[in-house]
Design a protein around this motif. Structure first.
Motif, PDB file in Angstrom:
ATOM      1  N   LEU A  36     -33.555 -26.184  -2.891  1.00  0.00           N
ATOM      2  CA  LEU A  36     -32.426 -25.582  -1.675  1.00  0.00           C
ATOM      3  C   LEU A  36     -32.954 -26.338  -0.417  1.00  0.00           C
ATOM      4  CD1 LEU A  36     -31.867 -22.135  -3.061  1.00  0.00           C
ATOM      5  CD2 LEU A  36     -30.898 -24.154  -3.666  1.00  0.00           C
ATOM      6  N   THR A  37     -31.681 -27.151   0.282  1.00  0.00           N
ATOM      7  CA  THR A  37     -31.991 -27.346   1.639  1.00  0.00           C
ATOM      8  C   THR A  37     -31.030 -26.605   2.600  1.00  0.00           C
ATOM      9  OG1 THR A  37     -32.877 -29.465   0.796  1.00  0.00           O
ATOM     10  CG2 THR A  37     -32.229 -29.499   3.073  1.00  0.00           C
ATOM     11  N   PHE A  38     -31.597 -26.071   3.679  1.00  0.00           N
ATOM     12  CA  PHE A  38     -30.727 -25.391   4.597  1.00  0.00           C
ATOM     13  C   PHE A  38     -30.563 -25.954   6.018  1.00  0.00           C
ATOM     14  CE2 PHE A  38     -32.658 -22.443   1.621  1.00  0.00           C
ATOM     15  CZ  PHE A  38     -31.834 -21.475   1.224  1.00  0.00           C
ATOM     16  N   ASP A  39     -29.789 -25.611   6.713  1.00  0.00           N
ATOM     17  CA  ASP A  39     -29.322 -26.311   7.765  1.00  0.00           C
ATOM     18  C   ASP A  39     -30.542 -26.657   8.855  1.00  0.00           C
ATOM     19  OD1 ASP A  39     -29.328 -23.796   8.455  1.00  0.00           O
ATOM     20  OD2 ASP A  39     -27.776 -23.831   9.720  1.00  0.00           O
ATOM     21  N   HIS A  40     -31.600 -25.691   8.925  1.00  0.00           N
ATOM     22  CA  HIS A  40     -32.647 -26.085   9.835  1.00  0.00           C
ATOM     23  C   HIS A  40     -33.840 -26.823   9.316  1.00  0.00           C
ATOM     24  CE1 HIS A  40     -33.284 -22.547   7.747  1.00  0.00           C
ATOM     25  NE2 HIS A  40     -32.987 -21.572   8.588  1.00  0.00           N
ATOM     26  N   GLY A  41     -33.555 -27.652   8.289  1.00  0.00           N
ATOM     27  CA  GLY A  41     -34.536 -28.091   7.308  1.00  0.00           C
ATOM     28  C   GLY A  41     -35.295 -27.514   6.480  1.00  0.00           C
ATOM     29  N   VAL A  42     -35.157 -26.184   6.267  1.00  0.00           N
ATOM     30  CA  VAL A  42     -36.238 -25.611   5.566  1.00  0.00           C
ATOM     31  C   VAL A  42     -35.733 -25.867   4.134  1.00  0.00           C
ATOM     32  CG1 VAL A  42     -36.821 -23.146   4.540  1.00  0.00           C
ATOM     33  CG2 VAL A  42     -36.598 -23.445   7.158  1.00  0.00           C
ATOM     34  N   THR A  43     -36.786 -26.062   3.051  1.00  0.00           N
ATOM     35  CA  THR A  43     -36.627 -26.325   1.743  1.00  0.00           C
ATOM     36  C   THR A  43     -37.221 -25.179   0.849  1.00  0.00           C
ATOM     37  OG1 THR A  43     -38.441 -27.813   1.451  1.00  0.00           O
ATOM     38  CG2 THR A  43     -36.237 -28.706   2.143  1.00  0.00           C
ATOM     39  N   ARG A  44     -36.639 -24.812  -0.460  1.00  0.00           N
ATOM     40  CA  ARG A  44     -36.937 -23.870  -1.204  1.00  0.00           C
ATOM     41  C   ARG A  44     -36.837 -24.392  -2.341  1.00  0.00           C
ATOM     42  NH1 ARG A  44     -38.899 -22.520   2.843  1.00  0.00           N
ATOM     43  NH2 ARG A  44     -38.933 -20.430   3.741  1.00  0.00           N
ATOM     44  N   ASP A  45     -37.796 -24.461  -3.313  1.00  0.00           N
ATOM     45  CA  ASP A  45     -37.758 -24.819  -4.795  1.00  0.00           C
ATOM     46  C   ASP A  45     -37.717 -23.653  -5.564  1.00  0.00           C
ATOM     47  OD1 ASP A  45     -37.874 -27.667  -4.195  1.00  0.00           O
ATOM     48  OD2 ASP A  45     -40.123 -27.488  -4.311  1.00  0.00           O
ATOM     49  N   VAL A  46     -36.821 -23.382  -6.470  1.00  0.00           N
ATOM     50  CA  VAL A  46     -36.221 -22.452  -7.347  1.00  0.00           C
ATOM     51  C   VAL A  46     -36.031 -22.637  -8.745  1.00  0.00           C
ATOM     52  CG1 VAL A  46     -35.551 -21.071  -5.264  1.00  0.00           C
ATOM     53  CG2 VAL A  46     -34.090 -21.964  -6.831  1.00  0.00           C
ATOM     54  N   ASP A  47     -36.438 -21.496  -9.400  1.00  0.00           N
ATOM     55  CA  ASP A  47     -36.296 -21.776 -11.033  1.00  0.00           C
ATOM     56  C   ASP A  47     -34.857 -21.403 -11.373  1.00  0.00           C
ATOM     57  OD1 ASP A  47     -39.025 -22.388 -11.768  1.00  0.00           O
ATOM     58  OD2 ASP A  47     -39.283 -20.244 -10.558  1.00  0.00           O
ATOM     59  N   LEU A  48     -34.187 -20.445 -10.585  1.00  0.00           N
ATOM     60  CA  LEU A  48     -32.925 -20.063 -10.942  1.00  0.00           C
ATOM     61  C   LEU A  48     -31.916 -19.936  -9.671  1.00  0.00           C
ATOM     62  CD1 LEU A  48     -30.472 -19.091 -12.790  1.00  0.00           C
ATOM     63  CD2 LEU A  48     -31.340 -17.003 -12.668  1.00  0.00           C
ATOM     64  N   VAL A  49     -30.991 -20.766  -9.294  1.00  0.00           N
ATOM     65  CA  VAL A  49     -30.099 -20.394  -8.248  1.00  0.00           C
ATOM     66  C   VAL A  49     -28.877 -19.786  -8.497  1.00  0.00           C
ATOM     67  CG1 VAL A  49     -29.407 -22.943  -8.249  1.00  0.00           C
ATOM     68  CG2 VAL A  49     -29.051 -21.636  -6.359  1.00  0.00           C
ATOM     69  N   ILE A  50     -28.391 -18.942  -8.021  1.00  0.00           N
ATOM     70  CA  ILE A  50     -27.261 -18.131  -8.151  1.00  0.00           C
ATOM     71  C   ILE A  50     -26.143 -18.314  -7.159  1.00  0.00           C
ATOM     72  CG2 ILE A  50     -26.211 -15.896  -8.657  1.00  0.00           C
ATOM     73  CD1 ILE A  50     -29.147 -15.005  -9.570  1.00  0.00           C
ATOM     74  N   GLY A  51     -25.031 -19.224  -7.432  1.00  0.00           N
ATOM     75  CA  GLY A  51     -24.082 -19.136  -6.247  1.00  0.00           C
ATOM     76  C   GLY A  51     -23.281 -18.112  -6.128  1.00  0.00           C
ATOM     77  N   ALA A  52     -23.335 -17.408  -4.994  1.00  0.00           N
ATOM     78  CA  ALA A  52     -22.461 -16.294  -4.680  1.00  0.00           C
ATOM     79  C   ALA A  52     -21.992 -16.417  -3.380  1.00  0.00           C
ATOM     80  CB  ALA A  52     -23.406 -14.842  -4.625  1.00  0.00           C
ATOM     81  N   ASP A  53     -21.807 -17.940  -3.226  1.00  0.00           N
ATOM     82  CA  ASP A  53     -21.179 -18.240  -1.733  1.00  0.00           C
ATOM     83  C   ASP A  53     -19.921 -18.647  -1.456  1.00  0.00           C
ATOM     84  OD1 ASP A  53     -22.011 -20.303  -3.535  1.00  0.00           O
ATOM     85  OD2 ASP A  53     -22.520 -21.656  -2.038  1.00  0.00           O
ATOM     86  N   GLY A  54     -19.057 -17.868  -2.460  1.00  0.00           N
ATOM     87  CA  GLY A  54     -17.616 -17.725  -1.994  1.00  0.00           C
ATOM     88  C   GLY A  54     -16.944 -19.193  -2.369  1.00  0.00           C
ATOM     89  N   ALA A  55     -15.667 -19.013  -1.901  1.00  0.00           N
ATOM     90  CA  ALA A  55     -14.662 -19.965  -2.019  1.00  0.00           C
ATOM     91  C   ALA A  55     -14.942 -21.428  -2.023  1.00  0.00           C
ATOM     92  CB  ALA A  55     -13.215 -19.756  -1.223  1.00  0.00           C
ATOM     93  N   TRP A  56     -15.748 -21.741  -0.899  1.00  0.00           N
ATOM     94  CA  TRP A  56     -16.085 -23.122  -0.762  1.00  0.00           C
ATOM     95  C   TRP A  56     -17.733 -23.342  -1.044  1.00  0.00           C
ATOM     96  CZ3 TRP A  56     -11.874 -25.473  -0.514  1.00  0.00           C
ATOM     97  CH2 TRP A  56     -10.683 -24.933   0.084  1.00  0.00           C
ATOM     98  N   SER A  57     -17.997 -22.992  -2.278  1.00  0.00           N
ATOM     99  CA  SER A  57     -19.469 -22.817  -2.570  1.00  0.00           C
ATOM    100  C   SER A  57     -20.161 -24.050  -2.553  1.00  0.00           C
ATOM    101  CB  SER A  57     -19.412 -22.124  -4.054  1.00  0.00           C
ATOM    102  OG  SER A  57     -20.902 -22.452  -4.479  1.00  0.00           O
ATOM    103  N   ARG A  58     -21.461 -24.289  -2.068  1.00  0.00           N
ATOM    104  CA  ARG A  58     -21.966 -25.262  -2.142  1.00  0.00           C
ATOM    105  C   ARG A  58     -22.995 -25.448  -3.476  1.00  0.00           C
ATOM    106  NH1 ARG A  58     -22.322 -28.650   2.280  1.00  0.00           N
ATOM    107  NH2 ARG A  58     -21.331 -27.608   4.279  1.00  0.00           N
ATOM    108  N   VAL A  59     -22.998 -24.237  -4.172  1.00  0.00           N
ATOM    109  CA  VAL A  59     -23.923 -24.281  -5.172  1.00  0.00           C
ATOM    110  C   VAL A  59     -22.796 -24.738  -6.669  1.00  0.00           C
ATOM    111  CG1 VAL A  59     -25.101 -22.932  -7.063  1.00  0.00           C
ATOM    112  CG2 VAL A  59     -25.266 -22.453  -4.672  1.00  0.00           C
TER     113      VAL A  59
END
Length: 396
Positions: free
Chosen positions: A145-168
């Motif tokens: 996962l890459t966020f707007d301020h350059g932070v990255t996270r490696d995850v085993d399970l990503v759950i997209g709860a980010d609404g109508a215009w989901s990036r997941v």
């Protein structure tokens, strides 16, 4: 001989709405670590919208599993279940008043619900101010996962709860929201009982709904003497541009709306003329139903990211919370993420498909001509169905 420690799988939820927060809360109640990422700076960084009716057979079940049902009832407004439906000429088609002990679908402000859920999580669970810019598959089903301020996270399970215009969502599906042809203009009224008595009388303790000739006026009582209204038009999503109207010019928008609603009963038009502040244009989008996708290791969706619906029937938030609850329970009960997600998706997709996207119902409500009593839902019957559904769910 030294022992090796296998780190716990990393679970990330993208989106701190009702569904994502419910999922996180139930996971933590079962001893499972999770991190929630949200673009907002805090739980109250922006207006969270209007009021929600939490159904006994969905939203309230999720809150029970989250251990928050009593806290919800302490905040909720049972009287908010009142429903009035009128024609555009002011004729009352139905005036439903709940009994004092009615608990099938009490109302709660969205902001209050979000705060209740967010405050129930362990400190540091929610990483505020994180806007997801990309989610990239990695080896063995994990994701970066890459966020707007350059932070990255490696995850085993990503759950997209980010609404109508989901990036997941693009990780599992190429579906995108489509415009329904109906736009809501949101308006607000503060200190309504003293500053806007005509609005207060029209809306009452719950909701008022007047439709006709491809248009509608919807008012809903919130807490703390606040009313929110939605002025519905069947038009282009950016209708104001074609007429050269600046949405920030409240007087110009009001004049255009009064022209569109010419001939409507004067008692209804207070929802156009008496608002505090500007109108907010909210075109309604849906994901065409049924929305399904092949099982994809390391990722799944819930709520609007999975099944964006028209806001008729109050299914959206209720299904999102039940989604989050059921996904968390599946993760607690199954040996692997893959097993859990497979079970969850099968149930979630079937439930959403049975309801559909609501676009057809929206077209009927905001269609030509006037509605009559034959078009009005039986609110008492609907609430009994919520109760029966809750009993059936608990007995499974």
């Amino acid at each position: 001989m030294p022992t090796t420690h296998t780190p716990a799988p990393q679970i990330a939820i993208v989106g701190a709405g009702p569904g994502g927060l419910t999922c996180a809360r139930v996971l933590q109640r079962h001893g499972i670590d999770v991190t929630v990422y949200d673009r907002d700076a805090s739980a109250d960084a922006r207006n969270q919208g209007g009021t929600l009716d939490l159904h006994a057979d969905s939203g309230q079940i999720a809150l029970r599993e989250a251990g928050l049902l009593d806290d919800f009832h302490a905040l909720a407004r049972p009287e908010g279940q009142a429903q009035r439906m009128l024609t555009r000429h002011g004729e009352v088609l139905v005036d439903y008043r709940p009994t004092s002990d009615e608990d099938a679908a009490p109302e709660i402000d969205r902001g209050q619900l979000r705060t209740l859920l967010a405050d129930s999580l362990a400190p540091g669970t929610i990483q505020w101010g994180h806007t997801l810019t990309s989610a990239t598959p990695g080896p063995a089903g994990n994701h970066r996962l890459t966020f707007d301020h350059g932070v990255t996270r490696d995850v085993d399970l990503v759950i997209g709860a980010d609404g109508a215009w989901s990036r997941v969502r693009p990780l599992v599906s190429d579906a995108t929201p489509v415009y329904t042809g109906v736009t809501f203009l949101e308006a607000r009224y503060d200190e309504v009982d003293t500053a806007h008595p005509a609005v207060a009388e029209l809306v009452g303790d719950g909701n008022v709904f007047a439709t006709g000739d491809h248009k509608g006026l919807i008012g809903q009582r919130n807490s703390n003497q606040h009313v929110r209204a939605y002025i519905a038009l069947r038009d282009d999503a950016d209708w104001y541009r074609a007429t050269g109207i600046d949405l920030d010019d409240t007087d110009a928008v009001r004049a255009a709306l009064l022209r569109a609603f010419a001939g409507w009963d004067e008692r209804l038009l207070v929802l156009i003329t008496d608002n505090d502040g500007p109108y907010v244009n909210r075109p309604l989008f849906v994901l065409p139903a049924p929305h399904t996708w092949p099982h994809t290791p390391g990722v799944t969706l819930l709520g609007d990211a999975a099944h964006l619906m028209a806001p008729l029937g109050g299914y959206g938030a209720n299904f999102a919370m039940l989604d989050g609850c059921e996904l968390a329970l599946a993760l607690a009960r199954h040996a692997t993420h893959d097993e859990a997600v497979t079970v969850y998706e099968r149930t979630m997709m079937a439930r959403a498909a049975a309801v559909g996207d609501g676009a057809e119902a929206l077209a009927g409500v905001f269609g030509p001509g006037d509605r009559d009593r034959s078009d009005v839902p039986d609110f008492a019957e609907a609430k009994e169905q919520y109760r029966q559904g809750a009993a059936a769910y608990r007995s499974r």
